[in-house]
Design a protein around this motif. Structure first.
Motif, short mmCIF file in Angstrom:
data_model
loop_
_atom_site.label_atom_id
_atom_site.label_comp_id
_atom_site.label_asym_id
_atom_site.label_seq_id
_atom_site.Cartn_x
_atom_site.Cartn_y
_atom_site.Cartn_z
N VAL A 9 39.23 31.24 43.44
CA VAL A 9 38.47 32.48 43.57
C VAL A 9 39.07 33.51 42.61
CG1 VAL A 9 37.75 34.33 45.12
CG2 VAL A 9 37.94 31.98 45.98
N PHE A 10 38.25 34.01 41.70
CA PHE A 10 38.71 34.96 40.68
C PHE A 10 38.39 36.39 41.11
CE2 PHE A 10 38.56 31.02 38.39
CZ PHE A 10 39.60 31.12 37.47
N LEU A 11 39.41 37.25 41.01
CA LEU A 11 39.31 38.65 41.42
C LEU A 11 39.57 39.53 40.20
CD1 LEU A 11 41.44 38.16 44.61
CD2 LEU A 11 38.98 38.52 44.58
N HIS A 12 38.56 40.26 39.77
CA HIS A 12 38.65 41.02 38.52
C HIS A 12 39.45 42.31 38.69
CE1 HIS A 12 35.62 43.94 39.82
NE2 HIS A 12 34.82 42.95 40.16
N ASP A 13 39.71 42.95 37.56
CA ASP A 13 40.51 44.17 37.53
C ASP A 13 39.65 45.39 37.84
OD1 ASP A 13 39.98 45.61 34.58
OD2 ASP A 13 39.54 43.47 34.64
N VAL A 20 32.28 39.77 36.63
CA VAL A 20 32.11 38.34 36.39
C VAL A 20 32.02 38.05 34.90
CG1 VAL A 20 30.53 36.39 36.67
CG2 VAL A 20 31.05 37.85 38.63
N GLN A 21 31.17 38.79 34.21
CA GLN A 21 30.96 38.54 32.78
C GLN A 21 32.23 38.72 31.95
OE1 GLN A 21 27.26 41.12 32.38
NE2 GLN A 21 26.86 39.56 30.83
N LEU A 22 33.06 39.67 32.34
CA LEU A 22 34.24 39.97 31.55
C LEU A 22 35.34 38.90 31.67
CD1 LEU A 22 34.34 43.84 31.94
CD2 LEU A 22 34.35 42.57 29.77
N TRP A 23 35.23 38.01 32.65
CA TRP A 23 36.13 36.85 32.68
C TRP A 23 35.79 35.88 31.55
CZ3 TRP A 23 40.53 36.48 35.21
CH2 TRP A 23 40.73 37.15 36.42
N ARG A 24 34.57 35.99 31.03
CA ARG A 24 34.08 35.11 29.97
C ARG A 24 34.21 33.64 30.38
NH1 ARG A 24 36.41 39.60 27.17
NH2 ARG A 24 34.74 40.82 26.21
N ASP A 25 34.80 32.79 29.54
CA ASP A 25 34.83 31.35 29.86
C ASP A 25 36.15 30.94 30.51
OD1 ASP A 25 36.50 31.62 27.67
OD2 ASP A 25 35.62 29.98 26.52
N PHE A 26 37.00 31.90 30.85
CA PHE A 26 38.30 31.55 31.41
C PHE A 26 38.18 30.77 32.73
CE2 PHE A 26 42.20 32.21 33.77
CZ PHE A 26 43.17 31.91 32.83
N PRO A 27 37.35 31.19 33.70
CA PRO A 27 37.22 30.40 34.93
C PRO A 27 36.77 28.97 34.69
CG PRO A 27 36.33 32.59 35.27
CD PRO A 27 36.58 32.45 33.78
N ALA A 28 35.78 28.78 33.80
CA ALA A 28 35.30 27.42 33.52
C ALA A 28 36.40 26.56 32.91
CB ALA A 28 34.09 27.49 32.59
N LYS A 29 37.19 27.15 32.02
CA LYS A 29 38.26 26.38 31.39
C LYS A 29 39.35 26.01 32.39
CE LYS A 29 37.81 27.80 26.57
NZ LYS A 29 38.49 28.45 25.41
N LEU A 30 39.69 26.92 33.29
CA LEU A 30 40.70 26.57 34.29
C LEU A 30 40.17 25.52 35.25
CD1 LEU A 30 43.57 27.07 35.21
CD2 LEU A 30 42.73 28.94 36.66
N SER A 31 38.88 25.56 35.54
CA SER A 31 38.26 24.52 36.35
C SER A 31 38.38 23.15 35.67
CB SER A 31 36.79 24.86 36.59
OG SER A 31 36.12 23.82 37.27
#
Length: 258
Positions: free
Chosen positions: A28-32, A37-48
C-alpha cells in the motif's frame, strides 16, 4: 493499473488496485503532502515486478482524483486520522487484501508508522521513506521555502496538473498546519514501541525536510526488527532521485520476509 472510486465514510477516494498475485501481500503506497497516485509514476508497478506483490495506491482526501477537503484547517493529529481512514479503506476492499506492506513517503511515511502502531493486525512490514516523528527547524525551513516557491514560481500550475482546483486548499493545509504554533510540539515517538512489524527507514542524507535524527530515533524505539538505509547526496524524494537504489533496497527488504 485501472482506477476506481471507493466510498469511505461518505468521502470518495480514488484508488488503483492491482492484484494479480494470489496469496501474495499487497504493498500500500502512501503519498507525501503534495503527492498523488499519478505522482508515484511507475514506481509502484516496478516494485510489484521486483517482489511479486500486489499493489494498492490511492489519493487521500483533498488530493488527486479524490474528493476535496472540506477545509484547509487541520487538527494537530491529522496524520493519525489518516491512518484511521486507511483502516476503513482496507475494510472496504477486503477480502481482496491479505498481508499489507506499507510504503509511505514523507507525510505518507508518518502515516505508515502510525498505521503500524495502531492497526498492527493489518501490517506485516513497513517501508518509511523520509517520514517525520517530530518537528525540526529544518522541516519548517523547507516548508517556508516551498511556500516562497509557490508564490514566485509556476509550482501552482505544475500541481494543478495532478490536483486540479484543489491545489490552493491542499497547499495551505500542508504549510499552515506545519507552521502553526500549536503544531511545534507534535510528536509520535510514544507510538513507536507499538510497532512490531519489520521496518525499513529510507532517507536521503541531504534531505531538506528532516535530519537523520528522524531515522535514528525511529529505528531505536520500535519493538520489531528495524534497519536504516541512508543514501548519500540525495534529498527528500529518494524514490524519484535514485529510483534504482530504492527499488533494489525495498525489494531486498520485502523478499527477505515474504
Amino acid at each position: 493499473m485501472e482506477g476506481r472510486i471507493i466510498d469511505v465514510k461518505g468521502n470518495k477516494l480514488y484508488i488503483e488496485h492491482h492484484n494479480p498475485f494470489e496469496g501474495r501481500p499487497t504493498i500500500v503506497f502512501l503519498h507525501d503532502s503534495l503527492g498523488s497516485v499519478q505522482l508515484w509514476r511507475d514506481f509502484p508497478a516496478k516494485l510489484s515486478e521486483h517482489t511479486g506483490c500486489n499493489v494498492l495506491v490511492y489519493d487521500r482526501l483533498g488530493y488527486g482524483k479524490s474528493d476535496p477537503m472540506p477545509t484547509h484547517v487541520r487538527p494537530v493529529n491529522y496524520m493519525a486520522l489518516e491512518a484511521h481512514v486507511l483502516n476503513e479503506l482496507l475494510l472496504e476492499i477486503e477480502p481482496d487484501i491479505e498481508d499489507v506492506i506499507l510504503f509511505g513517503h514523507s507525510d505518507g511515511g508518518t502515516i505508515a508508522l502510525i498505521m503500524a502502531a495502531v492497526y498492527p493486525e493489518w501490517v506485516r512490514a513497513v517501508i518509511c521513506e523520509a517520514g517525520h516523528i517530530f518537528v525540526e527547524d529544518v522541516t519548517l525551513k523547507g516548508v517556508y521555502d516551498a511556500w516562497d516557491a509557490y508564490k514566485t514560481s509556476n509550482l501552482p500550475e505544475r500541481l494543478q496538473k495532478y490536483h486540479g482546483d484543489k491545489v490552493d486548499t491542499l497547499f495551505k493545509a500542508w504549510t499552515e498546519t506545519w507552521t502553526r504554533d500549536d503544531y511545534r510540539g507534535w510528536n509520535i515517538e510514544y507510538l513507536l514501541k507499538d510497532i512490531t512489524a519489520p521496518l525499513l527507514f529510507i532517507q536521503g542524507e541531504a534531505d531538506e525536510y528532516g535530519t537523520l535524527d528522524q531515522v535514528e530515533k525511529t529505528v531505536t524505539q520500535v519493538s520489531g526488527n528495524a534497519e536504516k538505509y541512508i543514501i548519500p547526496e540525495t534529498g527528500h524524494t529518494p524514490h524519484k532521485e535514485v529510483p534504482e537504489l530504492v527499488l533494489r533496497k525495498a525489494a531486498e527488504f520485502i523478499n527477505n520476509f515474504f
